[in-house]
Design an enzyme around this catalytic site. Structure first.
Site, PDB file in Angstrom:
ATOM      1  N   HIS A  32       0.849  -1.186   0.000  1.00 48.83           N
ATOM      2  CA  HIS A  32       0.000   0.000   0.000  1.00 48.83           C
ATOM      3  C   HIS A  32       0.887   1.238   0.000  1.00 48.83           C
ATOM      4  CE1 HIS A  32       0.809  -0.635   4.265  1.00 48.83           C
ATOM      5  NE2 HIS A  32       0.348   0.558   4.562  1.00 48.83           N
ATOM      6  N   HIS A  88       1.260   3.971   1.946  1.00 50.32           N
ATOM      7  CA  HIS A  88       1.715   4.740   3.095  1.00 50.32           C
ATOM      8  C   HIS A  88       3.240   4.824   3.068  1.00 50.32           C
ATOM      9  CE1 HIS A  88      -2.178   4.269   5.667  1.00 50.32           C
ATOM     10  NE2 HIS A  88      -2.172   5.396   4.972  1.00 50.32           N
ATOM     11  N   ASP A 125       5.749   4.661   5.104  1.00 50.11           N
ATOM     12  CA  ASP A 125       6.677   3.718   5.745  1.00 50.11           C
ATOM     13  C   ASP A 125       6.839   2.428   4.945  1.00 50.11           C
ATOM     14  OD1 ASP A 125       3.970   3.267   6.539  1.00 50.11           O
ATOM     15  OD2 ASP A 125       4.620   2.034   8.224  1.00 50.11           O
ATOM     16  N   HIS A 126       6.051   2.285   3.888  1.00 44.56           N
ATOM     17  CA  HIS A 126       6.157   1.119   3.013  1.00 44.56           C
ATOM     18  C   HIS A 126       6.671   1.500   1.616  1.00 44.56           C
ATOM     19  CE1 HIS A 126       3.700  -1.644   5.632  1.00 44.56           C
ATOM     20  NE2 HIS A 126       3.412  -0.451   6.158  1.00 44.56           N
ATOM     21  N   HIS A 142      -7.720  -1.845   5.620  1.00 42.39           N
ATOM     22  CA  HIS A 142      -6.864  -0.815   6.183  1.00 42.39           C
ATOM     23  C   HIS A 142      -7.501   0.538   5.849  1.00 42.39           C
ATOM     24  CE1 HIS A 142      -3.314   0.746   8.010  1.00 42.39           C
ATOM     25  NE2 HIS A 142      -2.758   1.193   6.898  1.00 42.39           N
ATOM     26  N   ASP A 183      -0.633  -3.863   5.746  1.00 46.61           N
ATOM     27  CA  ASP A 183      -1.315  -3.433   6.969  1.00 46.61           C
ATOM     28  C   ASP A 183      -2.791  -3.805   6.882  1.00 46.61           C
ATOM     29  OD1 ASP A 183       1.131  -2.383   7.489  1.00 46.61           O
ATOM     30  OD2 ASP A 183       0.478  -0.302   7.665  1.00 46.61           O
ATOM     31  N   HIS A 233       5.992  -5.283  11.703  1.00 53.03           N
ATOM     32  CA  HIS A 233       5.300  -3.989  11.716  1.00 53.03           C
ATOM     33  C   HIS A 233       4.880  -3.615  13.142  1.00 53.03           C
ATOM     34  CE1 HIS A 233       2.330  -0.867  10.457  1.00 53.03           C
ATOM     35  NE2 HIS A 233       3.150  -0.746   9.420  1.00 53.03           N
TER      36      HIS A 233
END
Length: 311
Positions: free
Chosen positions: A63, A65, A67-68, A140, A211, A269
């Site tokens: 996805h 976001h 942090d990914h 999510h 997530d 995570h």
């Protein structure tokens, strides 16, 4: 096949933990590796592994976001600088193309290899003669996918001792028998492939979830997998917070593993509130529900053997 966790922290890095990225070492005959997510600092983490960026074959984003995702432009650029020339396949949700192409254009980054960006939907997103990858949407705050990597069955081993007893000359005849073709010998005898080739060798199944809250698709995608990677952002005493932010607890991850009847669960995570020494608590919580659980340790190889579930 092995998994290497290049980052296990949620949201932001902390001392001792980077943000999310996972490397999957492919079988030796393929000689490549795949990445799942690419948080900031991923290429730095790769320097502490046996992997070379020129051998990166596929990159799957769960996805969008940060942090990914925020390590992606750097990985793509460094792969070119290090002499990578083979095509790279990039998979992920809609919006991935705009993010990637904008970053490369504004930074005037020129790649010396073909980059194929695949914005995916649910279903099979890749398949060749050795592997298939299926994607499914999870639950999510934004579209988040899980990936099911299936190693397809391989042809069984030739019974070379029996072939020698039958007087089958080594060479092309062995290859034809291995491929399923019967062979007629010079004396007129027929050697049947089914009599000299062992049972097919079952492949392994690895599932990496993005997530997610607990959801039916997580169980469906993970069903019968040899290894499941599931987020455990919070300990179970923060289940309400996990639900509010679209995440899962350690116990909820274990419940998914139990319901899907997987062989092994690896948690990742983890919220930045948990220091490395705190992860044993999350691991213990999960093991009360699903014993074969480990909290991921960064830069440690996790072997994926051919388990009884895949035989």
């Amino acid at each position: 096949m092995e998994l290497w966790f290049l980052g296990t922290s949620a949201g932001m890095p902390i001392s001792g933990r980077n943000v999310t990225s996972i490397a999957l070492r492919m079988p030796q005959d393929r000689g490549t590796f795949w990445l799942f997510d690419c948080g900031e600092g991923t290429q730095h983490q790769l320097l502490s592994t046996p992997f070379r960026l020129s051998r990166l074959e596929k990159l799957f984003i769960t996805h969008l976001h940060g942090d990914h995702l925020f390590g992606l432009p750097g990985i793509l650029s460094s792969r070119a600088s290090l002499g990578g020339t083979e095509p790279l396949e990039l998979y992920g949700p809609p919006g991935l193309r705009e993010f990637t192409e904008t970053a490369l254009r504004i930074s005037e980054t020129h790649l010396g290899y073909p980059l194929h960006i695949r914005e995916i939907e649910e279903g099979t997103v890749f398949e060749d003669g050795a592997f298939s990858v299926e994607a499914a949407l999870l639950d999510h705050r934004i579209d988040s996918f899980g990936y099911r990597v299936v190693e397809l069955p391989r042809v069984g081993a030739l019974n070379t001792r029996l072939l020698a007893e039958l007087g089958v000359p080594s060479g092309p005849a062995y290859g034809r028998l291995k491929s399923g073709e019967d062979v007629v010998l010079e004396d007129g005898r027929t050697v049947r492939s089914s009599n000299v080739v062992g049972h097919p060798i079952a492949g392994r199944v690895v599932v990496v979830l993005g997530d997610t809250k607990p959801c039916p698709n997580a169980v469906k995608l993970a069903q019968g997998a040899d290894l499941l990677v599931h987020e455990a952002t919070f300990a179970h005493d923060l289940a309400d917070k996990a639900d509010e932010y679209g995440h899962a607890t350690s116990v909820q991850a274990a419940e998914t593993a139990r319901d899907a009847e997987v062989g092994r669960l690896i948690l990742t995570h983890f919220s930045s509130r948990y220091k490395p020494e705190d992860l044993a608590v999350l691991e213990a919580e999960a093991r009360n529900t699903f014993l074969a659980t480990d909290a991921a340790i960064e830069l440690t190889p996790y072997l994926i053997p051919r388990s009884s579930l895949s035989e």
